[in-house]
Design an enzyme around this catalytic site. Structure first.
Site, short mmCIF file in Angstrom:
data_model
loop_
_atom_site.label_atom_id
_atom_site.label_comp_id
_atom_site.label_asym_id
_atom_site.label_seq_id
_atom_site.Cartn_x
_atom_site.Cartn_y
_atom_site.Cartn_z
N ARG A 75 0.82 -1.21 0.00
CA ARG A 75 0.00 0.00 0.00
C ARG A 75 0.85 1.26 0.00
O ARG A 75 0.48 2.27 -0.61
CB ARG A 75 -0.95 -0.03 1.20
CG ARG A 75 -2.10 -1.02 1.02
CD ARG A 75 -2.76 -1.36 2.36
NE ARG A 75 -3.97 -2.18 2.20
CZ ARG A 75 -3.97 -3.49 1.99
NH1 ARG A 75 -2.82 -4.15 1.91
NH2 ARG A 75 -5.12 -4.15 1.88
N GLY A 96 -1.67 -11.44 -5.21
CA GLY A 96 -3.09 -11.11 -5.26
C GLY A 96 -3.37 -9.70 -4.80
O GLY A 96 -4.28 -9.03 -5.31
N GLN A 119 -8.85 -6.92 0.34
CA GLN A 119 -8.52 -6.63 -1.05
C GLN A 119 -9.73 -6.12 -1.82
O GLN A 119 -9.62 -5.16 -2.59
CB GLN A 119 -7.93 -7.88 -1.72
CG GLN A 119 -6.58 -8.29 -1.13
CD GLN A 119 -6.03 -9.55 -1.76
OE1 GLN A 119 -6.65 -10.16 -2.63
NE2 GLN A 119 -4.85 -9.96 -1.33
N ASP A 139 -4.33 -15.74 7.21
CA ASP A 139 -3.04 -16.16 6.66
C ASP A 139 -2.23 -17.01 7.64
O ASP A 139 -1.24 -17.64 7.24
CB ASP A 139 -2.22 -14.94 6.24
CG ASP A 139 -2.74 -14.30 4.98
OD1 ASP A 139 -3.42 -14.99 4.19
OD2 ASP A 139 -2.50 -13.10 4.78
N LYS A 178 -6.70 -19.14 -1.71
CA LYS A 178 -5.40 -18.50 -1.48
C LYS A 178 -4.41 -19.01 -2.55
O LYS A 178 -4.82 -19.53 -3.58
CB LYS A 178 -4.92 -18.81 -0.06
CG LYS A 178 -5.75 -18.12 1.02
CD LYS A 178 -5.53 -16.62 1.00
CE LYS A 178 -6.24 -15.90 2.11
NZ LYS A 178 -5.95 -14.44 2.12
N ARG A 234 -5.58 -23.97 0.78
CA ARG A 234 -4.78 -24.23 1.98
C ARG A 234 -5.42 -25.23 2.93
O ARG A 234 -4.72 -25.78 3.80
CB ARG A 234 -4.46 -22.91 2.69
CG ARG A 234 -3.38 -22.11 1.96
CD ARG A 234 -3.00 -20.85 2.67
NE ARG A 234 -1.93 -20.17 1.94
CZ ARG A 234 -1.66 -18.87 2.05
NH1 ARG A 234 -2.38 -18.11 2.86
NH2 ARG A 234 -0.68 -18.33 1.35
#
EC number: 2.5.1.19
Length: 424
Positions: A25, A92, A167, A313, A340, A344
């Site tokens: 960012r 991503g 996102q 995550d 992801k 996962r």
């Protein structure tokens, strides 16, 4: 490929590298700001370097010296039509947030990524951006890369997001910066809020009420200085290592403590880990501090609901943590794991089973049985950086050598991970 066998505790102090989300960012917002932005402790992982490369192709001058990055902002209207495709690599975050920015500019771009990106769903971003008047096309009607976009004449919308995704939220808010009227996003659960915090740091007015975020179009960003805290998602691997490897005590310096990201700390504490947080600072922008963790007796718990977006995550390494707890740990409401870098749920279960772990996949998570002894074996990261690092920590408690195939995937987010692990 990495071969790891550990026969002693993990002890020492580690400075955690810069946060990946914040590093992305900082470059993006600096690129569309007016004036110069200076970023320190920037993460030199492959994903963040992809962001720099893309914005250079959009005509932005970006200087990099070690972990210090200087961005000479062009303002949104100063970006230039690229002469070649924009390649986001494995990132991503880069593709989804950049789509929001490109929705504002009246020129054409084509965006591609690696094989993993080509499998990740993009309509969650392209659909709302189309509602805002961006022209977007791609495979399966904009679901998959390659994507093409031509922006301009954006109108604000009120979007009820079906998923709690920073996102998605960020792409829509960034598209609304030059949009007509107000842009509002409401989420089912709160996702990480780095975009809202950083927009304010760049001088933008953002309103937040519960799980609803809004901004008025026509605002400009002003260049600033950003000090990136350490990435708590990277710290999580060493937090778990400190808790489960016998005779260990690890101090992690400068770890980001954004409340929307600290689910891993909550889980460790609920499971009984011996953990302390000290020297908390920088609370007006992105709080950070130092965390000490040591070998602990752990208890299995249930993880789900509003906690999931705060640790999505970290679930691969939490699954490993649960193998060393007393009792069963259930992870639920985590369907997002399926989209992801890999699925996962499947990859965690598949690879831990190779080390003798009793673990079951469910439709929205997994069930992990505790008090398990891991064996050596040959495992595979599947090209997923977080799977690779989880398996490296698993090797520290395995009875026998663990060979990790495609271990170089860790460079996406933590280039010096293996060096720091070896230093303990």
């Amino acid at each position: 490929m990495a071969n790891i066998r550990r026969e002693k505790g993990l002890n020492g102090t580690i400075a955690i590298p810069g946060d990946k989300s914040i590093s992305h960012r900082a470059v993006m917002f600096g690129a569309i700001a007016e004036g110069t932005t200076k970023v320190s402790n920037f993460l030199l992982g492959e994903d963040c370097l992809s962001t720099i490369a893309c914005f250079r192709k959009l005509g932005v001058k970006i200087d990099q010296s070690g972990n210090d990055v200087t961005i000479y902002g062009k303002g949104l209207t100063g970006l230039q039509e690229p002469k070649e495709v924009l390649d986001v690599g494995n990132s991503g975050t880069t593709i989804r947030l950049m789509l929001g920015i490109l929705a504002n500019v009246p020129f054409h771009c084509t965006i591609i990524g690696d094989d993993s990106i080509g499998k990740r769903p993009m309509k969650r971003v392209t659909d709302p951006l189309r509602e805002m008047n961006a022209q977007i096309d791609g495979r399966e009607d904009g679901q998959y890369t390659p994507l093409s976009i031509r922006g301009g004449n954006i109108k604000g919308i009120h979007y009820d997001s079906p998923v709690a995704s920073a996102q998605v939220k960020s792409a829509i808010l960034l598209a609304g910066l030059k949009g007509e009227g107000v842009t509002t996003v409401t989420e089912p659960l709160q996702s990480r809020d780095h975009t809202e915090r950083m927009l304010r740091a760049f001088g933008c007015t953002v309103e937040v009420t519960g799980q609803t975020v809004s901004l008025r179009g026509g605002q400009s960003l002003i260049g600033t200085e950003i000090e990136v805290p350490g990435d708590i998602s990277s710290a999580a691997f060493f937090l778990v290592a400190g808790a489960i490897v016998p005779n260990s005590k690890i101090v992690l310096k400068n770890v980001g403590l954004n409340p929307t990201r600290t689910g891993i700390i909550d889980v460790l504490q609920k499971m009984g880990a011996i953990l302390s947080v000290d020297h908390v600072r920088n609370e007006e922008f992105e709080p950070c501090g130092d965390i000490t963790i040591e070998t602990s007796k752990l208890q299995g718990i249930e993880i789900g609901g509003s906690l999931i977006p705060r640790l999505i995550d970290e679930i691969p390494i939490i699954a490993l943590l649960a193998t060393q707890a007393t009792g069963t740990t259930v992870i639920k409401d985590a369907e997002e794991l399926k989209v992801k870098e890999t699925n996962r749920i499947d990859t965690v279960v598949q690879e831990l089973k190779k080390l003798g772990v009793k673990i079951e996949a469910t439709s929205d998570g997994m069930i992990i049985y505790g008090n398990q002894k891991l064996q050596g074996g040959i495992v595979d990261s599947h090209g997923d950086h977080r799977i690779g690092m989880m398996l490296a920590i698993a090797s520290c408690i395995a009875d026998g050598e663990v060979e990790i195939q495609r271990s170089d995937a860790v460079s996406v987010s933590y280039p010096n991970f293996f060096d720091q692990l070896a230093s303990l």
